[in-house]
Design a protein around this motif. Structure first.
Motif, PDB file in Angstrom:
ATOM      1  N   ARG A 291      40.376 -46.529  44.871  1.00 41.64           N
ATOM      2  CA  ARG A 291      41.227 -47.661  44.539  1.00 41.64           C
ATOM      3  C   ARG A 291      42.490 -47.127  43.889  1.00 41.64           C
ATOM      4  N   CYS A 292      43.638 -47.642  44.319  1.00 45.55           N
ATOM      5  CA  CYS A 292      44.902 -47.214  43.721  1.00 45.55           C
ATOM      6  C   CYS A 292      45.783 -48.419  43.451  1.00 45.55           C
ATOM      7  N   ASN A 293      46.155 -48.583  42.174  1.00 48.27           N
ATOM      8  CA  ASN A 293      47.076 -49.664  41.820  1.00 48.27           C
ATOM      9  C   ASN A 293      48.459 -49.119  41.434  1.00 48.27           C
ATOM     10  N   PHE A 294      48.630 -47.793  41.518  1.00 51.18           N
ATOM     11  CA  PHE A 294      49.907 -47.124  41.281  1.00 51.18           C
ATOM     12  C   PHE A 294      50.442 -47.289  39.866  1.00 51.18           C
ATOM     13  N   GLU A 295      49.599 -47.667  38.923  1.00 49.72           N
ATOM     14  CA  GLU A 295      50.067 -47.840  37.548  1.00 49.72           C
ATOM     15  C   GLU A 295      50.386 -46.508  36.870  1.00 49.72           C
ATOM     16  N   PHE A 296      49.764 -45.419  37.318  1.00 49.63           N
ATOM     17  CA  PHE A 296      49.990 -44.126  36.663  1.00 49.63           C
ATOM     18  C   PHE A 296      50.529 -43.061  37.607  1.00 49.63           C
ATOM     19  N   ASP A 297      50.128 -43.120  38.868  1.00 45.53           N
ATOM     20  CA  ASP A 297      50.558 -42.110  39.833  1.00 45.53           C
ATOM     21  C   ASP A 297      50.220 -42.581  41.247  1.00 45.53           C
TER      22      ASP A 297
ATOM     23  N   SER B 184      46.449 -41.370  52.860  1.00 47.15           N
ATOM     24  CA  SER B 184      45.342 -41.421  51.907  1.00 47.15           C
ATOM     25  C   SER B 184      44.716 -40.047  51.748  1.00 47.15           C
ATOM     26  N   PRO B 185      43.901 -39.882  50.708  1.00 45.34           N
ATOM     27  CA  PRO B 185      43.060 -38.692  50.657  1.00 45.34           C
ATOM     28  C   PRO B 185      42.149 -38.703  51.893  1.00 45.34           C
ATOM     29  N   ILE B 186      41.624 -37.549  52.259  1.00 46.32           N
ATOM     30  CA  ILE B 186      40.719 -37.461  53.413  1.00 46.32           C
ATOM     31  C   ILE B 186      39.384 -38.098  53.057  1.00 46.32           C
TER      32      ILE B 186
ATOM     33  N   SER C 231      36.187 -50.380  55.142  1.00 42.51           N
ATOM     34  CA  SER C 231      37.436 -51.121  55.262  1.00 42.51           C
ATOM     35  C   SER C 231      38.421 -50.656  54.197  1.00 42.51           C
ATOM     36  N   ILE C 232      39.667 -51.005  54.420  1.00 45.62           N
ATOM     37  CA  ILE C 232      40.700 -50.828  53.410  1.00 45.62           C
ATOM     38  C   ILE C 232      41.313 -52.204  53.182  1.00 45.62           C
ATOM     39  N   ILE C 233      41.467 -52.534  51.915  1.00 45.91           N
ATOM     40  CA  ILE C 233      42.111 -53.785  51.514  1.00 45.91           C
ATOM     41  C   ILE C 233      43.380 -53.391  50.769  1.00 45.91           C
TER      42      ILE C 233
ATOM     43  N   LEU D 198      45.728 -50.601  46.869  1.00 46.30           N
ATOM     44  CA  LEU D 198      45.057 -50.080  48.053  1.00 46.30           C
ATOM     45  C   LEU D 198      43.632 -49.713  47.676  1.00 46.30           C
ATOM     46  N   THR D 199      42.650 -50.320  48.338  1.00 48.08           N
ATOM     47  CA  THR D 199      41.244 -50.125  47.972  1.00 48.08           C
ATOM     48  C   THR D 199      40.398 -49.871  49.215  1.00 48.08           C
ATOM     49  N   PHE D 200      39.651 -48.782  49.194  1.00 48.98           N
ATOM     50  CA  PHE D 200      38.672 -48.530  50.254  1.00 48.98           C
ATOM     51  C   PHE D 200      37.347 -49.166  49.874  1.00 48.98           C
ATOM     52  N   SER D 201      36.548 -49.508  50.874  1.00 47.00           N
ATOM     53  CA  SER D 201      35.236 -50.094  50.596  1.00 47.00           C
ATOM     54  C   SER D 201      34.438 -49.170  49.686  1.00 47.00           C
ATOM     55  N   ARG D 202      33.563 -49.753  48.924  1.00 48.66           N
ATOM     56  CA  ARG D 202      32.867 -49.066  47.838  1.00 48.66           C
ATOM     57  C   ARG D 202      32.121 -47.801  48.273  1.00 48.66           C
TER      58      ARG D 202
END
Length: 175
Positions: free
Chosen positions: A1-7, A67-69, A93-95, A169-173
């Motif tokens: 999960r990435c919300n870009f708040e730090f990097d 994305s990372p691999i 999935s990616i959301i 950006l979030t990948f499925s768990r």
């Protein structure tokens, strides 16, 4: 999960594109470009990534971030191969949230890229999509055990002040 708040959370700029995605806040945006707030915090101080049409980019130039691999060797990260008794098995999935607003906006294309560099288009959006954050969920597919990435490609439009923003950006768990 990435919300870009730090990097950029391990997302990487492609080396063979024309320009880069930039981490920014709405409080640093130029007048008339980009969203008024990020999606995560709904605040002007919240972060997202953004490409902006400018006099430095020509229409049609591309900016890509990957994305990372994701490893298919992980038994919990297998891609959906079909339907089992009315439900998807091992669905990946990616959301994500996107903001594409402006009279001369370009395009946003999302690819699934294997480590052998085979690319499959998952989504292609062109033109003004509205002055608000929109949610999109995409199912990742494929066969075999080849690792893969998701690539977001922004293509510059003709207007000097229009842009494309991405957030959350979030990948499925399981991955």
């Amino acid at each position: 999960r990435c919300n870009f708040e730090f990097d950029l959370c391990g997302w990487k700029q492609d080396e063979n594109d024309d320009f880069d995605w930039h981490l920014r806040t709405s409080s640093t945006r130029k007048l008339g470009t980009g969203p008024a707030t990020d999606h995560t915090l709904q605040e002007p101080s919240g972060h997202y990534i953004f490409i902006e049409n400018s006099f430095f980019q020509l229409s049609g130039q591309k900016s890509r971030i990957s994305s990372p691999i994701l490893s298919r060797k992980n038994k919990n990260c297998k891609v959906c191969e079909g339907v089992v008794v009315g439900r998807m098995k091992n669905l990946i999935s990616i959301i994500f949230y996107y903001h594409m607003y402006g009279a001369h906006i370009g395009s946003l294309i999302i690819y699934q890229r294997t480590t052998l560099k085979h690319e499959k288009i998952l989504l292609n959006l062109t033109g003004n999509q509205g002055n608000f954050w929109q949610r999109k969920a995409l199912t990742l597919s494929g066969d075999g055990d080849e690792d893969f990435q998701v690539v977001f490609e922004g293509i510059a439009g003709e207007g000097p002040r229009d842009g494309i923003a991405l957030d959350d950006l979030t990948f499925s768990r399981d991955c």
